[in-house]
Design an enzyme around this catalytic site. Sequence first.
Site, short mmCIF file in Angstrom:
data_model
loop_
_atom_site.label_atom_id
_atom_site.label_comp_id
_atom_site.label_asym_id
_atom_site.label_seq_id
_atom_site.Cartn_x
_atom_site.Cartn_y
_atom_site.Cartn_z
CG HIS A 159 26.18 -63.78 -13.21
ND1 HIS A 159 25.85 -62.81 -14.39
CD2 HIS A 159 26.92 -62.68 -12.92
CE1 HIS A 159 25.99 -61.78 -14.46
NE2 HIS A 159 26.89 -61.65 -13.52
CG ASP A 195 25.25 -56.66 -10.47
OD1 ASP A 195 25.46 -56.83 -9.53
OD2 ASP A 195 26.02 -56.98 -11.78
CG HIS A 197 28.27 -57.46 -14.65
ND1 HIS A 197 28.87 -57.07 -13.58
CD2 HIS A 197 29.17 -57.39 -15.62
CE1 HIS A 197 29.89 -56.47 -13.72
NE2 HIS A 197 30.38 -56.59 -14.87
CG ASP A 284 28.14 -54.34 -10.14
OD1 ASP A 284 26.90 -53.81 -10.22
OD2 ASP A 284 28.29 -55.36 -10.81
#
Length: 340
Positions: A159, A195, A197, A284
């Site tokens: 991120h 991931d 996200h 995740d």
Amino acid sequence: MHVVHSPLHARHAGGVELHRGQLVPSFESPDRIDHILRALQAANAPIGLPRDYPIESLHTVHDPAFVAFLRTAYARWQEEGRSGSMLPSGFPARSLRRDRVPEGVNGAMGYYAFDAGTPIVEGTWEAAFASARCALTAAHLVAEGERAAYALCRPPGHHAAGSVYGGYCYLNNAALAAQALRGAGFARVAVLDIDYHHGNGTQDIFYARGDVFFASLHGTPETEYPYFLGYADERGEGAGEGATLNLPLPRGTAWAAYAQALDVALRAIDRFGADALVVSLGVDTFEDDPISSFALGTAHFVEMGARIAALRRPTVLAQEGGYAVEAIGANVAGVLAAFA
């Protein structure tokens, strides 16, 4: 396969985050790494420390002023008589100026952060720099002839953009690894982000470049963090036009649909002609993850690893998310098994 790990990750601990309106202990905690280490030790994986790198090595993908802020932020915070978690209270959103970095640490924090869920504590810089060194070491091991290397990075990184932190990420480990591979002579590098996200920071760093392909499978930003990047119509710009592939998926996605999207991404990487691969390895996507909403089981991570390994590219895997702590070790080990 070599595993690169630094115990300094534990220096980043005890932070709180703003989660759905409540201040709670950070989901991104040191015990995540403890569970992964136990699983890797049980598999007799060789585990080593990262090499030393100068701070200037971070400037290959990050703005030097941003790096300097991260390095000094907590000391400045303490100079104001503060302790505990640093969290921003304001951001340069629409209608506000974005061309000035405030002199005060509170304003600078809001300038460089994009959420209030990524605490800076006393040991954050030490841990983040060690995490980046893990990724750089793994990249150089691959450049020196290893088929694959795994960077057990904590904090995660995908991120973090060139001059922005957030989403538990401070320095972009995957981007640093990809750039290190480019610097080592690999002409075309792909980053595959699995991931839950979207890896907004990695996309931002390489968005206008045609030598690094970025492909991401993630929860749709219509409902999932980080919300404001990761749509399918984001394909790159300038020299990077067509070198970004986003495959957003709805909440509840199970293995059949996920595997289909993964195959799309892998075929695109193959067509790109990548000489090397970096995998942002978030697990995740697991069905019991507390902050995500896909429905993959532990056995699916074994199949995921097999499909990625079938690309037969020199590969760096960098740890990202995964917050179902009791299962994270088995899930990570499942992906890595195909590279062992």
